[in-house]
Each structure stands twice: as C-alpha cells, then as structure tokens.
Scaffold this motif. Structure first.
Motif, PDB file in Angstrom:
ATOM      1  N   ILE A  61     -18.828 -19.737  23.334  1.00 27.94           N
ATOM      2  CA  ILE A  61     -18.727 -18.586  24.113  1.00 27.94           C
ATOM      3  C   ILE A  61     -20.265 -18.129  24.949  1.00 27.94           C
ATOM      4  O   ILE A  61     -19.951 -18.398  26.355  1.00 27.94           O
ATOM      5  CB  ILE A  61     -18.043 -16.622  23.545  1.00 27.94           C
ATOM      6  N   ARG A  62     -21.420 -18.383  24.144  1.00 30.43           N
ATOM      7  CA  ARG A  62     -22.282 -17.757  25.103  1.00 30.43           C
ATOM      8  C   ARG A  62     -22.413 -19.200  25.563  1.00 30.43           C
ATOM      9  O   ARG A  62     -23.248 -18.889  26.930  1.00 30.43           O
ATOM     10  CB  ARG A  62     -23.480 -17.651  24.607  1.00 30.43           C
ATOM     11  N   HIS A  63     -22.509 -20.473  25.453  1.00 25.36           N
ATOM     12  CA  HIS A  63     -23.342 -21.166  26.272  1.00 25.36           C
ATOM     13  C   HIS A  63     -22.203 -22.791  26.894  1.00 25.36           C
ATOM     14  O   HIS A  63     -22.338 -23.604  27.115  1.00 25.36           O
ATOM     15  CB  HIS A  63     -24.611 -22.764  24.917  1.00 25.36           C
ATOM     16  N   THR A  99     -12.655 -23.023  26.641  1.00 22.39           N
ATOM     17  CA  THR A  99     -12.968 -24.665  25.805  1.00 22.39           C
ATOM     18  C   THR A  99     -11.752 -24.287  24.971  1.00 22.39           C
ATOM     19  O   THR A  99     -11.008 -23.285  24.204  1.00 22.39           O
ATOM     20  CB  THR A  99     -13.573 -25.069  25.738  1.00 22.39           C
ATOM     21  N   ARG A 100     -10.886 -24.888  24.085  1.00 19.83           N
ATOM     22  CA  ARG A 100     -10.495 -25.791  23.706  1.00 19.83           C
ATOM     23  C   ARG A 100     -10.797 -25.946  21.927  1.00 19.83           C
ATOM     24  O   ARG A 100     -12.384 -26.689  21.644  1.00 19.83           O
ATOM     25  CB  ARG A 100      -9.181 -26.116  23.455  1.00 19.83           C
ATOM     26  N   VAL A 101     -10.694 -25.202  20.886  1.00 14.97           N
ATOM     27  CA  VAL A 101     -11.940 -24.985  19.658  1.00 14.97           C
ATOM     28  C   VAL A 101     -10.685 -24.529  18.631  1.00 14.97           C
ATOM     29  O   VAL A 101      -9.733 -24.226  18.845  1.00 14.97           O
ATOM     30  CB  VAL A 101     -12.506 -23.789  19.325  1.00 14.97           C
ATOM     31  N   GLY A 149     -15.828 -28.554  24.341  1.00 16.26           N
ATOM     32  CA  GLY A 149     -17.286 -28.818  25.555  1.00 16.26           C
ATOM     33  C   GLY A 149     -16.695 -28.112  27.248  1.00 16.26           C
ATOM     34  O   GLY A 149     -15.730 -27.889  26.656  1.00 16.26           O
ATOM     35  N   ARG A 150     -17.649 -28.237  27.856  1.00 14.78           N
ATOM     36  CA  ARG A 150     -17.782 -27.355  29.242  1.00 14.78           C
ATOM     37  C   ARG A 150     -16.419 -28.506  30.083  1.00 14.78           C
ATOM     38  O   ARG A 150     -17.173 -29.005  29.952  1.00 14.78           O
ATOM     39  CB  ARG A 150     -18.369 -27.592  29.556  1.00 14.78           C
ATOM     40  N   ARG A 151     -15.825 -26.658  30.174  1.00 18.39           N
ATOM     41  CA  ARG A 151     -15.236 -27.881  31.665  1.00 18.39           C
ATOM     42  C   ARG A 151     -15.347 -27.847  32.381  1.00 18.39           C
ATOM     43  O   ARG A 151     -16.226 -27.061  33.209  1.00 18.39           O
ATOM     44  CB  ARG A 151     -13.337 -26.664  31.202  1.00 18.39           C
ATOM     45  N   THR A 152     -14.821 -28.744  33.728  1.00 20.57           N
ATOM     46  CA  THR A 152     -15.625 -28.661  34.833  1.00 20.57           C
ATOM     47  C   THR A 152     -14.192 -28.112  35.594  1.00 20.57           C
ATOM     48  O   THR A 152     -13.027 -27.984  35.191  1.00 20.57           O
ATOM     49  CB  THR A 152     -15.582 -30.398  35.088  1.00 20.57           C
ATOM     50  N   GLY A 153     -14.848 -28.222  37.235  1.00 20.80           N
ATOM     51  CA  GLY A 153     -13.667 -27.114  37.816  1.00 20.80           C
ATOM     52  C   GLY A 153     -12.434 -28.065  38.083  1.00 20.80           C
ATOM     53  O   GLY A 153     -11.566 -27.272  38.686  1.00 20.80           O
TER      54      GLY A 153
END
Length: 407
Positions: free
Chosen positions: A316-318, A322-324, A343-347
């Motif tokens: 949540i913080r970093h 996203t899917r976990v 991982g972090r999703r892009t636009g």
C-alpha cells in the motif's frame, strides 16, 4: 576498600606481634621453670647464652609469620635443630615451630606448602630421634614423638583451615557468578520484550497509517462529486483507527501489567478482515489458503499475521493499487507464507517495475526477526515479472533462540 585492607593488615600485624611476644615468653619461662624443677645437662646460658638466643629468635620470628611463612618456618626449624642438636634442655621451645607449621599450611599455596612442611618435618624428626638415642631416662623419648606428632597435627590443621577458606571463596565466586547470570538473563528478557513491543507498535501503526493515508486521499478526491464514496472512506478510516487504538492499548497494557480487559493478540483468524481492509485501500487481493493440518501455535499464528500485515502495508505504501496474491500453505511441521504483488501500474494499466521498500525502514527487518525468533527464515526481493515477493517459513515447533508468547 583500600582503607579496609590497610586496617586489616595493621590489625593482623598487631595480633602477630602480640602472639610472638607471648610465644617467646612461654618458651623461655617454660624452659627455665622445667630446668629449675628437673635440672639439665646443658644450661641455657652455655655457649654465650645460645639457648636463650635460640628460644627468643624463634619466638620473635612468629611476628612475621603471615608475611613470610616459608622464611619463618625455616628460621624456627633451624633454631629447633640447633637447640636440640646441642642438647639444650627440653621444654616448650617448640611452640614457635608449631605455630610456623600451622601458618605455612594455612596461608600457603596448597601442594607446595605441604611439600615444604612435610620435608621439614622429616628432617626435624630424623635429627630429633638421632639426638635422643642416648636420652636418659628412656621414657623421656616420648617427648620426641610428641614433637613429631604435634608437628604433623599443626600442618594438618593449617591445611584444613586453608581448604575451608578456598571452599568458601569458591562458593562466594559461584554465588556472584550466579547473580551476574541472573541479571544478564533479566536484561536479555527486558531487551527481548522491548523489541517485541517495538515491533508490535511499528506493525500496528504502520498498517493503520498506510490505510488511513490512502482513504483520506480518496476522500479528498471524491468529497464533492461522490459524497457516498467519501462517507464510506471516512467510515473505513474510523474503523481502522479504532482497531489500531485497541491494538495499541493491548500492547501498552503489558507495560502497565493490566490483566483484565486486554484485547487478544491478532492471529490468522483476522486474515479476512486484513484482506478486506487491503481491498478498501485499492489492492486487488487474492487469498489462497489451505486449512492447517494441525492447530497452529499462537506464536506462529501471531507472527504469520504480522508478516502478512507488514507485507500488505508495504504494498500500500510503496506500490499503490495493484494485484496481490497471498498464499498460506500449512504442512505438518511448518507454515509457509508468500505475498506477491505485480508491481506499480502505469497510467495505461501496464505494470511498472518492482518497488521495494525505500530507505532504512524496519519493516522487512522486523519480519525477518520474527521468523528468526521462531527458528524460521524469510526472503524478500523483486520478482522477474516486475513485482515484489515476500516468502516466509515458520516452523510449527519454535526452535529459535527466544520463545515468545503470542506476538
């Protein structure tokens, strides 16, 4: 301490001086009295008052018995050899010798002192018996055997006193060592409890603050356009903060030693609530959990919950939405935990690179410490697909250096 040692040394020297004067007077006066009563073949005044000199020198040497026990024994033994070798009259001239033998054994170093005393007694006995081979009357030879036996008894008494002193000193050392060990164990327990409370506070606060931060951002964004969604976000904030406060009270209650009204420590029974809060924070959580083969110990269940909580909080913080995937596999001897994010999703919805916790935080370190305390292990690192994965293995029978109760 130095003042006490100085006072003791002065007192011991005074005692030894008085003892030396007493022994000297008894040796001289006792021998003179016996000569006056029974007569003597050689008076004490022969050879320039040598008999008197030998009795006085051996008696006064006792004043130095504790400072130089071997030297004092040598002086008294030599004086006795010369005295009886020159056939001076028998009497209590052996008092100083007996005192020096006792001192040699009592204040010596054990085996070496006993060897010196034994050798000295052997030489004295041989000379005494040789000089008494023509003694008249023959019954007087009993005094020779008395001197030999009393010499042996003096050394034995001194060795007994020394042994008791050594045993007492060793017992005192063992008591001091046991006391230091108890203090070190108490400090270790205090440090372990302090570390446990720090981990509890970190996990509770970090998770709650992360969810509150996300939900407050959602509230600020939709407050004007979608008030119902904003109201739901505020309700989530209220519930999260309320739960965090309850857990904080439970943790701090340990410090106040309050036994009643304390909230139970969280365990895997609350994993559904944990994943629900994570979904409300924007995560797409998939839970894969197999039923445990055997009931999980409370320490293992509590540690597993905290590891899951910290892993989800880090996402949540970093990473953000996203899917976990949360996987729990319980075997007969261990519980395996795996938390993987994409991982972090892009636009445009694609996945970005893995984002590990930045900075010198204590999240992964705290999880690893929890595993080690139970004898387990933890791995954390990026995945080939661009996400991040935390894998932990917790033995069902804790084997670590410290055995905590439920975290």
């Amino acid at each position: 301490m130095e003042r006490r040692i100085g006072t003791f040394s002065l007192r011991a020297a005074t005692h030894d001086t008085l003892l030396a004067l007493l022994v000297t007077v008894m040796q001289v006066q006792g021998t003179v009295g016996r000569v006056a009563a029974e007569g003597a073949t050689r008076p004490l005044a022969d050879l320039g008052n040598l008999g008197y000199a030998l009795l006085v020198v051996s008696g006064l040497a006792v004043a130095l018995r504790r400072r130089w026990p071997v030297a004092v024994f040598a002086v008294t033994a030599l004086a006795s050899l010369v005295y009886y070798g020159l056939d001076f009259p028998d009497g209590p001239g052996w008092l100083a010798l007996f005192v020096s033998l006792y001192t040699l054994a009592a204040y010596g170093d054990g085996r070496r002192s006993l060897v010196i005393a034994g050798a000295g007694i052997g030489v004295l006995a041989a000379v005494w018996l040789y000089t008494a081979h023509d003694i008249e009357p023959r019954a007087a030879i009993g005094w020779v055997f008395f001197r030999i036996g009393a010499s042996v008894m003096s050394a034995a008494l001194g060795e007994s006193v020394r042994s008791r002193r050594v045993i007492a000193a060793e017992a005192e050392k063992r008591a001091e060592l046991a006391e230091r060990t108890r203090e070190e164990e108490a400090r270790a327990r205090v440090d372990a409890e302090r570390l446990r409370i720090a981990r509890e506070v970190h996990d509770t606060v970090a998770h709650a603050v992360a969810i509150i931060n996300v939900q407050s951002g959602v509230t600020a964004h939709v407050l004007d356009k979608r008030p119902e969604q904003a109201r739901e976000a505020l309700r989530t904030i209220e519930q999260t903060s309320s739960r965090a406060l309850r857990e904080m009270r439970a943790v701090l209650g340990v410090l106040r030693d309050e036994g009643d009204g304390r909230a139970p420590h969280p365990g895997l029974e609350q994993i559904g609530e944990l994943t629900a809060k994570a979904r409300e924070a924007g995560l797409d959580v998939t839970l894969e959990a197999s039923p445990p083969v055997t009931p999980l110990p409370s320490a293992v269940g509590g540690a597993a919950y905290r590891i899951l909580q910290e892993s989800v909080t880090n996402v949540i913080r970093h990473v953000g939405p996203t899917r976990v995937t949360v996987a729990l596999t319980s075997g007969t001897d261990a519980l395996e935990i795996r938390v993987t994010d994409e991982g972090r999703r892009t636009g445009n919805g694609a996945r970005g690179g893995a984002t590990a916790p930045d900075g010198p935080g204590h999240g992964i370190l705290g999880m690893r410490e929890r595993c080690r305390l139970l004898g387990g292990e933890l791995d954390a690192g990026p995945t080939p697909g661009g996400g991040f994965e935390v894998t932990a293995r917790l033995p069902l029978a804790p084997t670590g250096p410290l055995r905590e109760a439920a975290p």
